[in-house]
Design a protein around this motif. Structure first.
Motif, PDB file in Angstrom:
ATOM      1  N   ARG A 110       0.826  -1.213   0.000  1.00 23.70           N
ATOM      2  CA  ARG A 110       0.000   0.000   0.000  1.00 23.70           C
ATOM      3  C   ARG A 110       0.861   1.265   0.000  1.00 23.70           C
ATOM      4  NH1 ARG A 110      -4.928  -1.604   4.074  1.00 23.70           N
ATOM      5  NH2 ARG A 110      -6.085  -2.795   2.504  1.00 23.70           N
ATOM      6  N   ILE A 111       1.965   1.212   0.711  1.00 23.92           N
ATOM      7  CA  ILE A 111       2.872   2.363   0.719  1.00 23.92           C
ATOM      8  C   ILE A 111       3.450   2.573  -0.677  1.00 23.92           C
ATOM      9  CG2 ILE A 111       5.102   3.188   1.591  1.00 23.92           C
ATOM     10  CD1 ILE A 111       4.277   1.838   4.309  1.00 23.92           C
ATOM     11  N   PHE A 116       3.743   1.618  -8.911  1.00 20.27           N
ATOM     12  CA  PHE A 116       2.777   0.559  -9.164  1.00 20.27           C
ATOM     13  C   PHE A 116       3.418  -0.780  -9.484  1.00 20.27           C
ATOM     14  CE2 PHE A 116       0.537   4.539 -10.441  1.00 20.27           C
ATOM     15  CZ  PHE A 116      -0.272   4.603  -9.316  1.00 20.27           C
ATOM     16  N   ALA A 117       4.561  -0.773 -10.163  1.00 21.74           N
ATOM     17  CA  ALA A 117       5.248  -2.032 -10.479  1.00 21.74           C
ATOM     18  C   ALA A 117       5.716  -2.719  -9.194  1.00 21.74           C
ATOM     19  CB  ALA A 117       6.417  -1.780 -11.420  1.00 21.74           C
ATOM     20  N   ALA A 118       6.308  -1.967  -8.289  1.00 18.54           N
ATOM     21  CA  ALA A 118       6.756  -2.548  -7.021  1.00 18.54           C
ATOM     22  C   ALA A 118       5.567  -3.017  -6.201  1.00 18.54           C
ATOM     23  CB  ALA A 118       7.578  -1.536  -6.231  1.00 18.54           C
ATOM     24  N   ALA A 119       4.492  -2.232  -6.204  1.00 18.28           N
ATOM     25  CA  ALA A 119       3.296  -2.629  -5.461  1.00 18.28           C
ATOM     26  C   ALA A 119       2.723  -3.922  -6.028  1.00 18.28           C
ATOM     27  CB  ALA A 119       2.256  -1.518  -5.516  1.00 18.28           C
ATOM     28  N   GLU A 120       2.615  -4.004  -7.347  1.00 18.77           N
ATOM     29  CA  GLU A 120       2.088  -5.232  -7.953  1.00 18.77           C
ATOM     30  C   GLU A 120       2.938  -6.435  -7.556  1.00 18.77           C
ATOM     31  OE1 GLU A 120       1.168  -7.510 -12.176  1.00 18.77           O
ATOM     32  OE2 GLU A 120       2.064  -5.505 -12.245  1.00 18.77           O
ATOM     33  N   HIS A 121       4.248  -6.267  -7.636  1.00 18.05           N
ATOM     34  CA  HIS A 121       5.154  -7.360  -7.267  1.00 18.05           C
ATOM     35  C   HIS A 121       4.903  -7.803  -5.822  1.00 18.05           C
ATOM     36  CE1 HIS A 121       8.747  -9.828  -7.063  1.00 18.05           C
ATOM     37  NE2 HIS A 121       9.038  -9.197  -5.928  1.00 18.05           N
ATOM     38  N   ARG A 122       4.798  -6.853  -4.922  1.00 20.57           N
ATOM     39  CA  ARG A 122       4.585  -7.161  -3.507  1.00 20.57           C
ATOM     40  C   ARG A 122       3.223  -7.828  -3.296  1.00 20.57           C
ATOM     41  NH1 ARG A 122       8.455  -6.324  -0.106  1.00 20.57           N
ATOM     42  NH2 ARG A 122       8.766  -4.222  -0.848  1.00 20.57           N
ATOM     43  N   TRP A 176      -5.688  -6.004  -5.570  1.00 16.00           N
ATOM     44  CA  TRP A 176      -4.857  -4.814  -5.722  1.00 16.00           C
ATOM     45  C   TRP A 176      -3.693  -5.038  -6.682  1.00 16.00           C
ATOM     46  CZ3 TRP A 176      -6.679  -0.306  -5.025  1.00 16.00           C
ATOM     47  CH2 TRP A 176      -7.712  -0.110  -4.108  1.00 16.00           C
ATOM     48  N   ALA A 177      -3.261  -6.284  -6.849  1.00 14.53           N
ATOM     49  CA  ALA A 177      -2.236  -6.569  -7.859  1.00 14.53           C
ATOM     50  C   ALA A 177      -2.763  -6.211  -9.247  1.00 14.53           C
ATOM     51  CB  ALA A 177      -1.809  -8.036  -7.800  1.00 14.53           C
ATOM     52  N   LYS A 197      -2.954   0.428 -13.237  1.00 16.31           N
ATOM     53  CA  LYS A 197      -2.468   1.790 -13.029  1.00 16.31           C
ATOM     54  C   LYS A 197      -1.117   1.999 -13.710  1.00 16.31           C
ATOM     55  CE  LYS A 197      -3.956   4.398  -9.980  1.00 16.31           C
ATOM     56  NZ  LYS A 197      -4.696   5.635 -10.053  1.00 16.31           N
ATOM     57  N   ALA A 198      -0.268   0.976 -13.724  1.00 16.03           N
ATOM     58  CA  ALA A 198       1.054   1.088 -14.347  1.00 16.03           C
ATOM     59  C   ALA A 198       0.962   1.110 -15.862  1.00 16.03           C
ATOM     60  CB  ALA A 198       1.961  -0.052 -13.893  1.00 16.03           C
ATOM     61  N   SER A 199       0.028   0.333 -16.417  1.00 18.44           N
ATOM     62  CA  SER A 199      -0.024   0.144 -17.867  1.00 18.44           C
ATOM     63  C   SER A 199      -1.152   0.900 -18.563  1.00 18.44           C
ATOM     64  CB  SER A 199      -0.171  -1.345 -18.182  1.00 18.44           C
ATOM     65  OG  SER A 199      -1.454  -1.808 -17.760  1.00 18.44           O
TER      66      SER A 199
END
Length: 143
Positions: free
Chosen positions: A70-71, A78-84, A104-105, A111-113
């Motif tokens: 979420r952070i 968004f890429a790091a969030a998706e990965h997490r 959320w992934a 959101k990234a793409s």
């Protein structure tokens, strides 16, 4: 679990008995009405995730990882969030956190793409997994 916390966070503890003034001040600031209350804050001190009450270690780690995601999401990474988020689904598939992370992934990937296929694929993934969760209901409009 202690290693995970120390590796990924800057933990701070306020003890209700030993630090009553600090506990009261911070409790009022963040609306913490119960102990334990774990707050995950971003670099600006904004709350991004909250865990209230005790959890088994695996569920607690999954919740902490959700907070990290979420952070990252709120900072626009968004890429790091998706990965997490996907890591939560893979490492903690039976946790209550996993369906939320899957949802959320998909949002983070979208959101990234800007590609709505990310949402559609996530909606389809819920037909195979977590289909009885509230998150599957929320994603149902994407299929």
């Amino acid at each position: 679990m202690e290693e995970f916390v120390n590796d990924h966070f800057l933990p701070a503890r306020v003890n209700v008995r030993e630090q009553p003034e600090d506990f009261q001040r911070l409790g009022a600031r963040f609306g913490a009405e119960w102990t334990p209350t774990i707050l995950l804050l971003d670099g600006d001190g904004e709350e991004r995730h909250r865990i209230e009450g005790f959890l088994p270690a695996d569920d607690f780690i999954a919740q902490l990882a959700l907070g990290q995601a979420r952070i990252e999401f709120s900072s626009g990474d968004f890429a790091a969030a998706e990965h997490r988020y996907r890591e939560i689904v893979e490492r903690h598939p039976d946790s209550e956190t996993a369906p939320e992370a899957l949802y959320w992934a998909g949002v983070a990937r979208y959101k990234a793409s800007g590609d709505a296929a990310a949402l559609h694929e996530t909606g389809k993934a819920f037909q195979e997994r977590y289909r009885d969760s509230v998150w599957a209901k929320k994603a149902s409009v994407w299929t």
